[in-house]
Design an enzyme around this catalytic site. Structure first.
Site: not given
Ligand code: ATP
Ligand code: MG
Length: 419
Positions: A37, A39, A120
């Site tokens: 996805d 962001d 994170d």
């Molecule tokens: P995925 O492939 O599962 O979507 P993702 O890294 O994009 O992995 P998301 O949950 O979509 O994970 O979150 C998007 C971004 O927001 C992360 O890459 C990170 O930078 C930030 N983020 C998400 N959750 C947290 C958290 N609990 N604490 C700090 N930063 C976070």
């Molecule tokens: Mg994501």
């Protein structure tokens, strides 16, 4: 790259805001994987974002952000986060912290540099800028990708306390991306794992799905156990897994192996099956206990145990009704599958949850062998058999198990003649 994500980026940019892709999509693109996805992050506030997009919903309380909805695709747009001032009350409209250091509200806005510090892991803090097509790497994410290392930004203990779910995320990314957790980022996890109890069960349900349905469920499970994170999630099952190689361990590992295979070959999976499996041995144990100590018959003990075990599980992980109902059905059908006389076998084949219940039985049979395996194989044959063969199978069964020949029909009472 997603056209919708581009639309969002350009609309923000053309309205005078900064706009970046960030997080998983930048990370996955750099790893040569297809992003799941997209962001977006910006200096526009949630209200300003809402002003720009008609298809925008503002969501979240702990972490407010905007969802821009394009049919089935949702682009998440978050405003840059800033640092939290340490004020004495520990609570403002935008910031709130618990006694354990957990951030209960994270809505302080800031600059892109501050935003990077609030993310994170280093691999998740890379920003793709739509204005000049550059990637900004504020925390050393590029190097971490080269080293295949999951490293938390900042002081690990503080960051895990702020949001204990980061411990689950560390494990998830390590398993999914085939990386390792750096020693400093791994060290506090075992110690802080009990903080998982402070996470709302509904949020944990979302996380569990991501953990177990990533296509790397087995590897994820092994890491969760290694870091003592499995116990707070499944407190009833964990004590039964202490003996390596036990049937409980084999069962759990086989369920996850099958799930991974299904996902990686594009077949459908349902979380209900995994949850049913993770609670099965606790259910059997509770059922035995109720029979021995409570003197209940199997039927009553099983139904009571079923409610008990489910109730205890949802204290930790909320299981929505659309999954808890099929879980109960899979369990209950385990008791009906041995009863095959007469029309029952045919009725069973028609049951909407027959397939899941049969798969479940087969798995139990493969682990436990003996009568269970024989029963599962009987069902395998019965499904494949034609009408004549099915009749024969039921005849053989009747003879072998010494069941009474067809029960004579009871004489129905004739309705009294009306006077
Ligand atoms: P995925 O492939 O599962 O979507 P993702 O890294 O994009 O992995 P998301 O949950 O979509 O994970 O979150 C998007 C971004 O927001 C992360 O890459 C990170 O930078 C930030 N983020 C998400 N959750 C947290 C958290 N609990 N604490 C700090 N930063 C976070
Ligand atoms: Mg994501």
């Amino acid at each position: 790259m997603s056209e919708n994500a581009l639309k969002v980026l350009y609309r923000l940019h053309n309205s005078g805001y900064q706009a970046y892709l960030v997080g998983g999509c930048v990370r996955d693109a750099l790893l040569g994987k297809e992003p799941k996805d997209f962001d977006v992050t910006t200096d526009a506030t949630p209200e300003q974002i809402k002003g720009l997009f008609r298809n925008c919903r503002l969501i979240g309380r702990r972490f407010r952000l905007a969802h821009i909805v394009f049919g089935r695709e949702v682009i998440e747009v978050a405003t840059f986060r800033g640092h939290h001032e340490n004020n004495d009350e520990g609570e403002t409209k935008v910031s709130k912290q618990s006694d354990h250091g957990q951030l209960l509200r994270d809505n302080v806005f800031g600059s892109i540099e501050e935003d990077a510090q609030r993310r994170d892991f280093t691999i998740n803090a890379m920003y793709y800028n739509i204005a000049d097509y550059s990637i900004s790497d504020f925390a050393g994410g590029m190097q971490a990708i080269k080293n295949k290392e999951i490293t938390l930004i900042g002081d690990p203990e503080t960051r895990y306390r702020e949001d204990p779910v980061r411990m689950l995320r560390a494990v998830r990314f390590a398993a999914k991306l085939d990386m390792h957790i750096s020693p400093q980022s791994g060290e506090p996890i075992k110690r802080l794992a009990p903080l998982m109890a402070n996470i709302p069960p509904a949020r944990l349900f979302e996380e569990i799905l991501k953990l177990l349905l990533s296509g790397q469920g087995l590897a994820t499970y092994k890491l969760l156990s290694e870091f003592h994170l499995f116990e707070p999630l499944f407190p009833q099952l964990a004590p039964l897994l202490l003996q390596p190689g036990s049937r409980e361990n084999q069962f759990v590992e086989q369920v996850l192996t099958n799930t991974d295979n299904r996902i990686n070959t594009g077949q459908r999976v349902t979380p209900a099956f995994i949850f049913a499996a993770f609670m099965w041995y606790p259910l059997e144990e509770r059922c035995q206990q109720l029979m021995v100590e409570g003197g209940l018959n199997h039927f009553d003990a099983f139904n009571l145990a079923l409610n008990d075990v489910m109730h205890r599980q949802i204290q930790r992980i909320m299981i929505p009704k659309r999954f808890s109902t099929p879980i109960r059905e899979i369990w209950q059908l385990q008791n009906r599958l041995p009863k095959r006389y007469g029309r029952r076998a045919y009725q069973m084949l028609e049951h909407p949850k027959f397939r899941a219940a049969y798969d479940f039985l087969l798995l139990r049979g493969q682990i436990e062998g003996g009568d269970l395996l024989e029963l599962a194989e009987w069902w395998t044959d019965f499904q494949e058999a034609d009408e004549e063969q099915r009749k024969t199978m039921l005849e053989v069964l009747r003879e072998k198990e010494g069941a009474p020949a067809r029960r004579p029909r009871r004489n129905r009472k004739k309705p009294k003649p009306k006077v």
